[in-house]
Design a protein around this motif. Structure first.
Motif, PDB file in Angstrom:
ATOM      1  N   ILE A   1       6.762  26.407  14.665  1.00  0.00           N
ATOM      2  CA  ILE A   1       6.552  25.568  13.475  1.00  0.00           C
ATOM      3  C   ILE A   1       5.086  25.598  13.048  1.00  0.00           C
ATOM      4  CG2 ILE A   1       6.521  23.149  12.708  1.00  0.00           C
ATOM      5  CD1 ILE A   1       9.097  22.797  14.473  1.00  0.00           C
ATOM      6  N   LEU A   2       4.169  25.468  14.000  1.00  0.00           N
ATOM      7  CA  LEU A   2       2.742  25.505  13.663  1.00  0.00           C
ATOM      8  C   LEU A   2       2.352  26.866  13.076  1.00  0.00           C
ATOM      9  CD1 LEU A   2       1.252  23.629  16.753  1.00  0.00           C
ATOM     10  CD2 LEU A   2       1.334  22.801  14.395  1.00  0.00           C
ATOM     11  N   ALA A   3       2.901  27.938  13.642  1.00  0.00           N
ATOM     12  CA  ALA A   3       2.586  29.276  13.127  1.00  0.00           C
ATOM     13  C   ALA A   3       3.097  29.428  11.693  1.00  0.00           C
ATOM     14  CB  ALA A   3       3.206  30.333  14.037  1.00  0.00           C
ATOM     15  N   GLU A   4       4.291  28.897  11.416  1.00  0.00           N
ATOM     16  CA  GLU A   4       4.855  29.015  10.069  1.00  0.00           C
ATOM     17  C   GLU A   4       4.059  28.187   9.062  1.00  0.00           C
ATOM     18  OE1 GLU A   4       6.953  31.064   8.984  1.00  0.00           O
ATOM     19  OE2 GLU A   4       7.125  30.274   6.944  1.00  0.00           O
TER      20      GLU A   4
ATOM     21  N   GLY B   1      11.120  23.671   3.600  1.00  0.00           N
ATOM     22  CA  GLY B   1      12.141  24.703   3.459  1.00  0.00           C
ATOM     23  C   GLY B   1      11.743  25.994   4.161  1.00  0.00           C
ATOM     24  N   ALA B   2      10.476  26.370   4.033  1.00  0.00           N
ATOM     25  CA  ALA B   2      10.000  27.604   4.663  1.00  0.00           C
ATOM     26  C   ALA B   2      10.023  27.490   6.185  1.00  0.00           C
ATOM     27  CB  ALA B   2       8.578  27.916   4.180  1.00  0.00           C
ATOM     28  N   VAL B   3       9.625  26.333   6.700  1.00  0.00           N
ATOM     29  CA  VAL B   3       9.616  26.146   8.159  1.00  0.00           C
ATOM     30  C   VAL B   3      11.048  26.135   8.695  1.00  0.00           C
ATOM     31  CG1 VAL B   3       9.022  24.564  10.021  1.00  0.00           C
ATOM     32  CG2 VAL B   3       7.402  24.944   8.160  1.00  0.00           C
ATOM     33  N   ALA B   4      11.945  25.432   8.010  1.00  0.00           N
ATOM     34  CA  ALA B   4      13.343  25.391   8.458  1.00  0.00           C
ATOM     35  C   ALA B   4      13.952  26.790   8.431  1.00  0.00           C
ATOM     36  CB  ALA B   4      14.141  24.436   7.566  1.00  0.00           C
ATOM     37  N   ALA B   5      13.630  27.555   7.392  1.00  0.00           N
ATOM     38  CA  ALA B   5      14.157  28.922   7.324  1.00  0.00           C
ATOM     39  C   ALA B   5      13.632  29.767   8.470  1.00  0.00           C
ATOM     40  CB  ALA B   5      13.780  29.543   5.976  1.00  0.00           C
ATOM     41  N   ALA B   6      12.354  29.590   8.811  1.00  0.00           N
ATOM     42  CA  ALA B   6      11.775  30.368   9.923  1.00  0.00           C
ATOM     43  C   ALA B   6      12.449  30.034  11.238  1.00  0.00           C
ATOM     44  CB  ALA B   6      10.274  30.082  10.007  1.00  0.00           C
TER      45      ALA B   6
ATOM     46  N   GLU C   1      19.680  25.642   4.762  1.00  0.00           N
ATOM     47  CA  GLU C   1      19.292  24.553   3.867  1.00  0.00           C
ATOM     48  C   GLU C   1      19.872  23.209   4.274  1.00  0.00           C
ATOM     49  OE1 GLU C   1      19.860  25.380  -0.235  1.00  0.00           O
ATOM     50  OE2 GLU C   1      18.124  26.711  -0.316  1.00  0.00           O
ATOM     51  N   VAL C   2      20.451  23.112   5.462  1.00  0.00           N
ATOM     52  CA  VAL C   2      20.996  21.833   5.917  1.00  0.00           C
ATOM     53  C   VAL C   2      20.355  21.467   7.246  1.00  0.00           C
ATOM     54  CG1 VAL C   2      23.042  20.562   6.648  1.00  0.00           C
ATOM     55  CG2 VAL C   2      23.186  22.170   4.732  1.00  0.00           C
ATOM     56  N   LEU C   3      19.808  20.250   7.288  1.00  0.00           N
ATOM     57  CA  LEU C   3      19.185  19.734   8.514  1.00  0.00           C
ATOM     58  C   LEU C   3      20.090  18.639   9.066  1.00  0.00           C
ATOM     59  CD1 LEU C   3      16.649  19.539  10.365  1.00  0.00           C
ATOM     60  CD2 LEU C   3      15.746  17.850   8.750  1.00  0.00           C
TER      61      LEU C   3
END
Length: 307
Positions: free
Chosen positions: A20-23, A124-129, A134-136
């Motif tokens: 997450i930190l890297a993204e 959105g970008a972090v979740a995709a990584a 698109e659903v949490l």
């Protein structure tokens, strides 16, 4: 068998935290932001009624990198971000640590609405990584991450979730009680929710709306009832800012809280700050939400009690 089970059991969470930190860094670097590091030990944090800094000799450990980062923007650095440690005395619980990790970013030439859009893009970008789509899923609820997220004014939130209006709550000094007990736990369960347009006397370091000066251009972001971020269209008037700091100091003194000097270098340079928006986002809470974990203790390497 690994010797310290409490440390070993967080292995998957700590690996996810690192991703997450890297993204986050990738997102901001590709967006033209400069990563900065400002001092953690400072002579004067922003005086705030309900946030107590930790003394460090005659100075303080930072409660936020906010003031130094705004000075950088005032000096011409138009897009800056920082991931840093912050300290707040007396904060401990499932959602709080006295030492925690904060992401802050400041962007000249935009306002709080621009930052709402950027929040949608970042999460959105972090979740995709992390391969989430698109659903949490948090606490058994599916939260849609696709834009646009809900935007709800504070006044509308009172109408929807509280038995009194915002004006009534301000008049009888129950505003904070209503926000904490009635409103905040219900925000951000269908999509993340931006609750915005705070009453002027809850504006903190935000500028007032030109067409509605009783409201401040401030928002907080909630996901599954958890406050994740706090953002402003930044106040650039040093006279108004000094007045607000003085009010915060008087409030602290009236409650017997520690004295905090005014951040004079910041106030001296504030008139150079261009129209800017800035935001603080709690990294530990973000990791908790993305991994659907119940305690902030589950997403850090060490808790204070383990030291």
């Amino acid at each position: 068998m690994t010797g310290n089970w409490n440390l070993a059991r967080r292995r998957s969470a700590l690996w996810a935290r690192a991703r997450i930190l890297a993204e986050i860094r990738r997102f901001f670097v590709e967006g033209g932001y400069l990563e900065v590091e400002t001092p953690l030990r400072i002579p004067a944090p922003a005086p705030e009624s309900h946030i107590d800094p930790v003394p460090s000799g005659p100075w303080f450990l930072q409660t936020s990198p906010e003031l130094c980062m705004k000075r950088l923007v005032a000096a011409g650095y138009e897009r800056v971000f920082q991931i840093s440690r912050c300290w707040r005395d007396g904060e401990r619980g499932n959602m709080h640590l006295p030492e925690f990790t904060m992401l802050e970013w400041y962007r000249a030439g935009t306002d709080y609405r621009g930052l709402m859009n950027e929040c949608e893009e970042l999460v959105g970008a972090v979740a995709a990584a992390l391969g989430m789509g698109e659903v949490l899923n948090v606490k058994g609820r599916n939260i849609r991450l696709g834009a646009p997220w809900e935007r709800l004014s504070v006044a509308e939130a009172f109408e929807r979730y509280c038995d009194r209006t915002m004006e009534e709550a301000l008049a009888n000094d129950t505003f904070d009680e209503c926000m904490v007990n009635d409103i905040e736990p219900r925000l951000g369960f269908a999509t993340p929710t931006f609750i915005c347009d705070y009453p002027a006397d809850r504006g903190a370091l935000a500028r007032l709306k030109q067409d509605e000066p009783s409201r401040a251009e401030r928002f907080e972001l909630y996901i599954a009832g958890v406050e994740l971020a706090n953002a402003f269209s930044e106040l650039t008037d040093p006279v108004e800012q000094r007045s607000r700091f003085e009010q915060e100091k008087l409030f602290r003194e009236s409650r017997g809280k520690s004295a905090i000097p005014l951040p004079e270098p910041f106030l001296a340079e504030l008139h150079h700050l261009p129209p800017t928006a800035g935001i603080a986002l709690g990294i530990d809470r973000m990791v908790m939400l993305l991994l659907d974990l119940d305690s902030i203790d589950d997403v850090v390497a060490f808790t204070p009690e383990e030291l």
